[in-house]
Design a protein around this motif. Structure first.
Motif, mmCIF file in Angstrom:
data_model
loop_
_atom_site.group_PDB
_atom_site.id
_atom_site.type_symbol
_atom_site.label_atom_id
_atom_site.label_comp_id
_atom_site.label_asym_id
_atom_site.label_seq_id
_atom_site.Cartn_x
_atom_site.Cartn_y
_atom_site.Cartn_z
ATOM 1 N N MET A 100 0.852 -1.193 0.000
ATOM 2 C CA MET A 100 0.000 0.000 0.000
ATOM 3 C C MET A 100 0.883 1.237 0.000
ATOM 4 N N GLY A 101 0.327 2.341 -0.446
ATOM 5 C CA GLY A 101 1.102 3.573 -0.468
ATOM 6 C C GLY A 101 0.434 4.612 -1.341
ATOM 7 N N ASN A 102 1.240 5.580 -1.797
ATOM 8 C CA ASN A 102 0.754 6.628 -2.692
ATOM 9 C C ASN A 102 1.798 6.834 -3.770
ATOM 10 N N ALA A 103 1.398 6.770 -5.018
ATOM 11 C CA ALA A 103 2.351 6.902 -6.122
ATOM 12 C C ALA A 103 1.617 7.384 -7.367
ATOM 13 N N SER A 104 2.279 8.250 -8.092
ATOM 14 C CA SER A 104 1.725 8.680 -9.373
ATOM 15 C C SER A 104 2.133 7.726 -10.494
ATOM 16 N N HIS A 105 3.248 6.993 -10.270
ATOM 17 C CA HIS A 105 3.763 6.095 -11.300
ATOM 18 C C HIS A 105 4.258 4.793 -10.652
ATOM 19 N N PHE A 106 4.316 3.746 -11.460
ATOM 20 C CA PHE A 106 4.862 2.460 -11.036
ATOM 21 C C PHE A 106 5.953 2.068 -12.035
ATOM 22 N N ARG A 107 7.139 1.778 -11.519
ATOM 23 C CA ARG A 107 8.283 1.491 -12.398
ATOM 24 C C ARG A 107 8.780 0.080 -12.170
ATOM 25 N N CYS A 108 8.946 -0.671 -13.258
ATOM 26 C CA CYS A 108 9.478 -2.030 -13.177
ATOM 27 C C CYS A 108 10.954 -1.964 -12.786
ATOM 28 N N LEU A 121 1.578 3.120 -20.295
ATOM 29 C CA LEU A 121 3.036 3.042 -20.380
ATOM 30 C C LEU A 121 3.552 4.407 -20.815
ATOM 31 N N VAL A 122 4.341 5.035 -19.964
ATOM 32 C CA VAL A 122 4.791 6.406 -20.258
ATOM 33 C C VAL A 122 6.300 6.513 -20.362
ATOM 34 N N GLY A 123 7.037 5.469 -19.979
ATOM 35 C CA GLY A 123 8.487 5.570 -20.042
ATOM 36 C C GLY A 123 9.139 4.249 -20.392
ATOM 37 N N LYS A 134 9.983 3.227 -32.163
ATOM 38 C CA LYS A 134 8.860 2.657 -32.909
ATOM 39 C C LYS A 134 7.916 1.845 -32.025
ATOM 40 N N LEU A 135 8.265 1.725 -30.727
ATOM 41 C CA LEU A 135 7.365 0.974 -29.833
ATOM 42 C C LEU A 135 6.109 1.800 -29.585
ATOM 43 N N ASP A 136 4.947 1.227 -29.917
ATOM 44 C CA ASP A 136 3.677 1.922 -29.699
ATOM 45 C C ASP A 136 3.260 1.723 -28.244
ATOM 46 N N LYS A 137 3.531 2.694 -27.397
ATOM 47 C CA LYS A 137 3.274 2.536 -25.956
ATOM 48 C C LYS A 137 1.791 2.326 -25.656
ATOM 49 N N SER A 138 0.938 2.830 -26.525
ATOM 50 C CA SER A 138 -0.500 2.699 -26.244
ATOM 51 C C SER A 138 -0.967 1.245 -26.285
ATOM 52 N N LEU A 139 -0.178 0.381 -26.896
ATOM 53 C CA LEU A 139 -0.552 -1.036 -26.974
ATOM 54 C C LEU A 139 -0.046 -1.844 -25.781
ATOM 55 N N TRP A 140 0.756 -1.215 -24.922
ATOM 56 C CA TRP A 140 1.427 -1.968 -23.866
ATOM 57 C C TRP A 140 1.150 -1.388 -22.478
ATOM 58 N N GLN A 141 -0.073 -0.953 -22.264
ATOM 59 C CA GLN A 141 -0.463 -0.473 -20.942
ATOM 60 C C GLN A 141 -0.625 -1.652 -19.989
ATOM 61 N N LEU A 142 -0.623 -1.379 -18.684
ATOM 62 C CA LEU A 142 -0.897 -2.438 -17.715
ATOM 63 C C LEU A 142 -2.266 -3.033 -17.999
ATOM 64 N N LYS A 143 -2.363 -4.357 -17.868
ATOM 65 C CA LYS A 143 -3.660 -4.990 -18.138
ATOM 66 C C LYS A 143 -4.630 -4.643 -17.009
ATOM 67 N N PRO A 144 -5.805 -4.145 -17.371
ATOM 68 C CA PRO A 144 -6.781 -3.794 -16.336
ATOM 69 C C PRO A 144 -7.528 -5.022 -15.822
ATOM 70 N N VAL A 145 -8.127 -4.905 -14.640
ATOM 71 C CA VAL A 145 -9.084 -5.924 -14.195
ATOM 72 C C VAL A 145 -10.193 -5.957 -15.237
#
Length: 462
Positions: A100-108, A121-123, A134-145
């Motif tokens: 638990m916590g507070n974060a604006s971003h999550f980094r692997c 995916l922003v970075g 050429k990586l299309d970041k919009s296709l690689w967002q975190l999978k939602p519930v």
């Protein structure tokens, strides 16, 4: 697909639970049953994840589970509640290591792929050198519930994108949930982090206990009566109504034992009583007025305990509300998550007394809790053995004695005393129905496709 032997056990169990009111012991502690259960029960049901008061501010998050899948449940920068699979789209590493916590971003921490709390995916480190930009970041967002929804502050997730709505899933159980969740204008808040502990027991035993097993209190918790922490009548849990609804949900609503006066509305503070009489329907007020104990389970693994108990043998009883999550870790192990909730507008003295009553009875070291856990450990150990699995368990309490109560003001099928096992049969029957029904194959979270890779590729290319 289910192995033939498992299917035969479950199909026989379905016939027996209806005709003979028995349940096969082999469903409790069997590794193959557990594997099937992850997909067929937890892959289809709405599962409680969190209470919205746990993530009140933008950026707040908790990590919660549906079977073995873990999700970041968060409030994003726009204040919307979201649920993301806690797994990087690059190699699957957790992107959030804290609970638990507070974060604006999550980094692997593996390669540095970074997601905002909306899941985008922003970075991507060295994006120009490694991917030529050429990586299309919009296709690689975190999978939602696949499905996420709330009811009166409770956040639920479902892995089946084709599942019915949460409103429909809860159905008539909403009438009773409102009595617990919707008593005040400002609503409930979870106090502190949930208490968590691991017990060597199958999760269904906790769900079974809370949904309808008032009978065990006479023996298991008799010492609580002798210590003055429960009403001075070993059969105190007998005097109530035993109710179940569709989709395996159920609860017991217990009043005071005869001759033992207890306050109306669980002795709640006057300002909360004024509000609940205004907010609830006349039928709900009628149900709630004489209550001393409410215990129930929302299928599959969320239980509710709203009890009037004393924190010690010299203090007057005080009501408290706890939610229980029976999180399966295997066929013979579960993690219990115990939440303490109280009305935000309750006076401070009540909040403190309520918490003390909770923590000394149903907290992690509470006397009631330890009594129950020891029984569940022993049952799980015994029913994991080869010969014991062949038994049939007796769910025949009340057979031939009681008919449904025609005067009960609430929905569902109600019986006029809480020493019954109709709720447990309803729970087990629904569980077995899910287990024997083959899921529609798809490739969403928590489900498997029964097609080959070549077939999947052919479908994708079509």
């Amino acid at each position: 697909m289910l192995r033939d032997e498992l299917r035969q056990i479950l199909e026989k169990g379905l016939r027996d639970v209806e005709a003979d009111w028995t349940v096969p012991a082999g469903i409790i502690n069997d590794p193959e049953m557990h594997d099937a259960e992850r997909e067929r029960v937890f892959g289809r049901s709405w599962v409680f994840l969190a209470h919205d008061s746990e993530i009140p501010e933008r950026g707040d998050y908790v990590v919660r589970y549906i079977s073995e899948d873990q999700f970041i449940v968060c409030r994003d920068e726009d204040g919307e509640i979201r649920g993301h699979l806690n797994s990087c789209r690059h190699r699957g590493m957790q992107v959030c290591r804290a609970e638990m916590g507070n974060a604006s971003h999550f980094r692997c921490p593996y390669h540095g792929w970074t997601y905002n709390n909306k899941g985008s995916l922003v970075g991507v480190p060295a994006g120009r050198e490694a991917y030529g930009n050429k990586l299309d970041k919009s296709l690689w967002q975190l999978k939602p519930v696949p499905k996420l929804d709330t009811y009166k502050g409770l956040i639920f997730g479902c892995l089946d994108p084709e599942a019915q709505s949460l409103e429909d899933y809860l159905g008539d159980m909403k009438f009773y949930l409102d009595i617990v969740l919707d008593r005040s204008d400002a609503g409930l808040e979870v106090i502190g982090a949930p208490q968590r502990w691991v017990v060597d027991a199958n999760w269904k035993l906790g769900a079974d206990n809370f949904i309808g097993d008032a009978y065990h209190t006479m023996m298991t918790h008799r010492s609580m009566v002798e210590l003055g922490l429960a009403p001075p009548d070993p059969k105190f849990a007998l005097y109530g109504e035993h109710v179940h609804t569709e989709n395996g949900h159920g609860l017991g609503i217990i009043g005071p034992p005869p001759g033992i006066p207890l306050p109306e509305f669980l002795g709640m503070p006057e300002n909360i009583v004024e509000q609940l009489q205004r907010r609830l329907s006349p039928e709900q007020v009628e149900v709630f007025r004489p209550v001393a104990f409410i215990h129930g389970t929302v299928f599959p693994n969320l239980s509710i305990g709203n009890f009037l108990m004393s924190k010690d043998h010299v203090s007057p009883p005080t009501s408290f509300l706890t939610l229980r999550l029976w999180h399966p870790l295997g066929p013979d192990k579960m993690e219990i998550m115990s939440f303490f909730l109280v009305e935000k507008e309750a006076p401070d003295w009540y909040k403190e007394e309520s918490y003390q009553a909770y923590v000394r009875t149903f907290g992690i070291s509470g006397a009631f809790e330890q009594d129950d856990a020891e029984n569940w450990r022993s049952i799980t150990r015994v029913l994991g053995a080869q010969y014991a699995k062949t038994m049939e368990l007796n769910y025949q309490m009340g057979r031939g004695l009681y008919e449904p109560d025609p005067d009960w003001p609430g929905p569902g099928k109600a019986f006029p005393m809480d020493y019954a096992e109709a709720n447990q049969r309803n729970f087990m029957e629904y569980w077995m129905q899910l287990m024997v029904t083959d899921p529609v194959p798809h490739t969403g979270n928590g489900k498997v496709s029964d097609g080959t890779a070549a077939e999947a590729l052919a479908r994708a290319e079509a």
